[in-house]
Structure formats: structure tokens, C-alpha cells
Design an enzyme around this catalytic site. Structure first.
Site, short mmCIF file in Angstrom:
data_model
loop_
_atom_site.label_atom_id
_atom_site.label_comp_id
_atom_site.label_asym_id
_atom_site.label_seq_id
_atom_site.Cartn_x
_atom_site.Cartn_y
_atom_site.Cartn_z
N ASP A 1 -4.77 -7.16 3.15
CA ASP A 1 -4.83 -6.12 1.94
C ASP A 1 -6.04 -5.38 2.14
O ASP A 1 -7.18 -5.71 1.81
CB ASP A 1 -4.88 -7.17 0.79
N GLU B 1 -2.17 4.86 16.89
CA GLU B 1 -0.58 4.69 17.10
C GLU B 1 0.34 4.70 15.95
O GLU B 1 0.23 3.43 15.27
CB GLU B 1 -0.66 3.31 17.91
N ASP C 1 -0.10 -9.97 6.10
CA ASP C 1 -0.30 -8.62 6.14
C ASP C 1 -1.63 -8.31 5.23
O ASP C 1 -1.85 -8.70 4.03
CB ASP C 1 0.53 -7.85 5.12
N HIS D 1 1.37 1.60 9.21
CA HIS D 1 1.40 0.46 8.30
C HIS D 1 0.14 0.20 7.49
O HIS D 1 0.24 -0.65 6.63
CB HIS D 1 1.71 -0.96 9.09
N ASP E 1 -4.45 0.31 16.27
CA ASP E 1 -3.15 -0.22 16.35
C ASP E 1 -2.23 -0.10 14.92
O ASP E 1 -2.80 -0.20 13.97
CB ASP E 1 -3.08 -1.74 16.71
N GLY F 1 17.78 15.52 36.41
CA GLY F 1 17.39 17.06 36.83
C GLY F 1 17.92 18.08 35.78
O GLY F 1 17.86 19.34 36.15
N ASP G 1 0.95 -1.33 0.05
CA ASP G 1 0.04 0.16 0.05
C ASP G 1 0.82 1.23 0.15
O ASP G 1 2.00 1.15 0.61
CB ASP G 1 -0.84 0.10 1.16
N ASP H 1 4.52 -0.86 4.85
CA ASP H 1 3.11 -1.69 4.88
C ASP H 1 3.28 -2.79 5.57
O ASP H 1 2.51 -3.34 6.33
CB ASP H 1 2.84 -1.74 3.40
#
Length: 320
Positions: A205, A264, A203, A238, A234, A303, A186, A197
Site C-alpha cells: 500500500d 518496466e 500488494d 502496477h 520493476d 526476412g 491505487d 494495482d
């Protein structure tokens, strides 16, 4: 995290929880306490059956329709409990004026039930725009029949045509980035590794019309079944931006709900985040990863961090 109207969201889980199927019941027990300390929304972990069964945090998605109801992956409950407990947890939170965000994972599926022989090419793992092999037949774990569910809620059977590629050839017992012949990764995704992707597993489609329609059907079922108020999305770096523009717009229109969504997009590159927001036409918010990194650096500076710079190069400053 808070916004200007004093909303406070809590992530009510962490990665290393014991696989004892008790989280949903803990939510029920603590719902009134959460309201008393000012929590107005809770982000719950993925509620559906994943490849690792009760030991899986939920991101290796197996069956989106199994919320801890069916004997699949050697367990009925998920890591967090049963479907009935999940629905009761949501009711308890909403009964205490707390909104619920569901964790939605669409990028990958794992734990397939059967293999298929598929023509594929290997892509360079460091530049997925470069093919490094001739087409060859591989044996891929890509067929999802969900025998334990027996077509309840959906009779959709996933096969290799519903995915772009995988990272394992069962025939040669080899790990690589395999792209199915004739498929393309993609666009509108993060440019890391040339094209990011592909992340893991099978994965999905999201250009496949049957896949998109099935995910929309599932989402309507999920919202109707659970009555959640929104989503934590999520791994959106990608997933092509156009998909979520269409998906979230469709759901909001169909359900007549606001459906707050936060994605995310794990990148400290502010321009990448802003570009994704622009491409999705702001149908979602994004977690402010640059701010996260600034806070991390401040916390580990002994600090010596100049707090006047804490919001430099962050989403909260660029898109308040």
C-alpha cells in the site's frame, strides 16, 4: 541499449541462472572485460533476500535489508551471492568506469513470517473494480518480522495495514483476489483487468505514510551502503505514478545524485507508456516495449519484415 552519447547498458543476468550464488563473483572477474567491449552501465538483478531463498530470482521480495547477510529463508547468500560479494562486484564495475543499476521491486512482498486474520472482500480477477463477495475474515500471510535480522538496520514490522490485499486465504486454502476491507486499489496504474494495482503476493500500500517513509529510509540506506548509480524499477504499471514522482525526486535531492531510473511498464500500448511518463513528469525512462515487439516480429519474419517500419509506434520515435 545505446543513446546519442554512446552509452551501452547490459542486463548482466537471466532468469534461469543456476542457484549457485556465484553471479557477483563472475561480475568481479569480468568487470575489466566488460569495459573493454564498451559496456558503460550494468543492470544487476535484485540483491535482497526473497521468499524462495537461494532459488528465488529476487522478485518475490522478502527482506529489502538482507543483501545476503542473514540466515533467512534457509540461506545466507541470495541466488547471486553474499552481501560482501555484491558490494565488491559494484566496486569492481565502478573501478572500470561502469555505472551500476540496481533492480528495485516495491510492488509486492512474499514469504511472510506470520499470519493475521483480516476482514476482506473478493474482487473479480478480470475486473478488480467489481467486488464479488461480502466482507469476511480471511487468514493472510501478512506479518513480516524478519527474525533472522533481529531489527538490524530497521525495526519496521510489516503487517496487514501496510498492504492493499493478497491472493491467498490460509483459512480456506483458497486462491482469489482479496482486497482488505476499507482499502482501495491505487489509481494511476494500468487499466488492464479494470485496475492492475494488484499483481501478486502482498500488494504494498503505497498510500500508507509509514510504508512510504520506510521505503525512503531504506533507499537512503541502500544508496549509502552500495553506491549504485541508479535503478531499474520493476512492475511500474502496477504502481501509482505519483509515488515514483515523489520517491525519485526525494532521493535525488537527499543524495545530490542524478540517479538514472528506467521503469518496466510491460505494455505494447504506446499511449499507456506516454501517459505514465507524463504522470511521473519524466522522472524516469521506460523500456520501449513496442520496439521490443517490433524487433521480435522482425526476427521471426523469415526476412519478410519491412525494416523501414521498425520504429513505428515506439517510444524511441515518440520520445527520442
Amino acid at each position: 541499449m545505446k543513446n546519442s552519447i554512446n552509452q551501452t547498458m547490459m542486463q548482466y543476468f537471466e532468469w534461469y541462472l543456476k542457484p549457485d550464488a556465484t553471479l557477483w563473483n563472475k561480475v568481479i572477474t569480468n568487470a575489466s572485460y566488460l569495459e573493454s567491449i564498451g559496456i558503460t552501465s550494468v543492470w544487476l538483478p535484485p540483491a535482497y533476500k526473497a521468499a524462495g531463498g537461494i532459488y528465488d530470482t529476487g522478485y518475490g521480495v522478502y527482506d529489502l535489508y538482507d543483501l545476503g547477510e542473514f540466515n533467512q529463508k534457509e540461506t545466507i547468500p541470495t541466488k547471486y551471492g553474499t552481501k560482501e560479494e555484491y558490494l565488491n562486484a559494484i566496486k569492481a564495475l565502478k573501478g572500470n568506469s561502469i555505472k551500476v543499476l540496481a533492480d528495485i521491486v516495491f510492488n509486492q512482498k512474499m514469504g511472510a513470517d506470520e499470519t493475521e486474520d483480516v476482514l476482506a472482500v473478493e474482487d473479480d480477477p478480470h475486473n478488480r473494480n467489481t467486488t464479488i463477495s461480502e466482507p469476511k475474515l480471511i487468514t493472510a500471510w501478512t506479518k513480516y518480522t524478519f527474525p533472522g535480522r533481529e531489527n538490524k538496520y530497521s525495526d519496521f514490522i510489516w503487517n496487514w495495514t501496510h498492504f492493499h490485499g493478497v491472493d491467498w486465504d490460509e483459512k480456506e486454502k483458497k486462491n482469489a483476489i482479496y482486497k482488505f476491507y476499507g482499502k482501495t486499489w491505487d489509481k494511476q496504474v494500468d487499466s488492464e483487468n479494470g485496475n492492475y494495482d494488484y499483481l501478486m503476493g502482498c500488494d504494498v500500500d503505497l498510500n500508507n505514510v509509514d510504508v512510504v517513509n520506510e521505503l525512503k529510509k531504506w533507499a537512503i540506506w541502500y544508496l549509502t551502503t552500495t553506491h549504485v548509480d541508479g535503478f531499474r524499477l520493476d512492475a511500474v504499471k502496477h504502481i501509482r505514478a505519483d509515488f515514483y514522482l515523489d520517491f525519485l525526486t526525494y532521493l535525488r535531492e537527499e543524495k545530490s545524485q542524478e540517479l538514472f531510473a528506467v521503469g518496466e511498464y510491460w505494455s505494447s500500448n504506446l499511449e499507456s507508456l506516454l501517459n505514465y511518463l507524463d504522470q511521473t513528469k519524466n522522472v524516469m525512462s521506460l523500456f520501449d516495449v513496442p520496439l521490443h515487439n517490433n524487433l521480435f516480429n522482425a526476427a521471426n519474419s523469415n526476412g519478410n519484415y519491412d525494416m523501414r517500419t521498425i520504429f513505428n509506434n515506439t517510444l524511441v520515435k515518440s520520445r527520442p
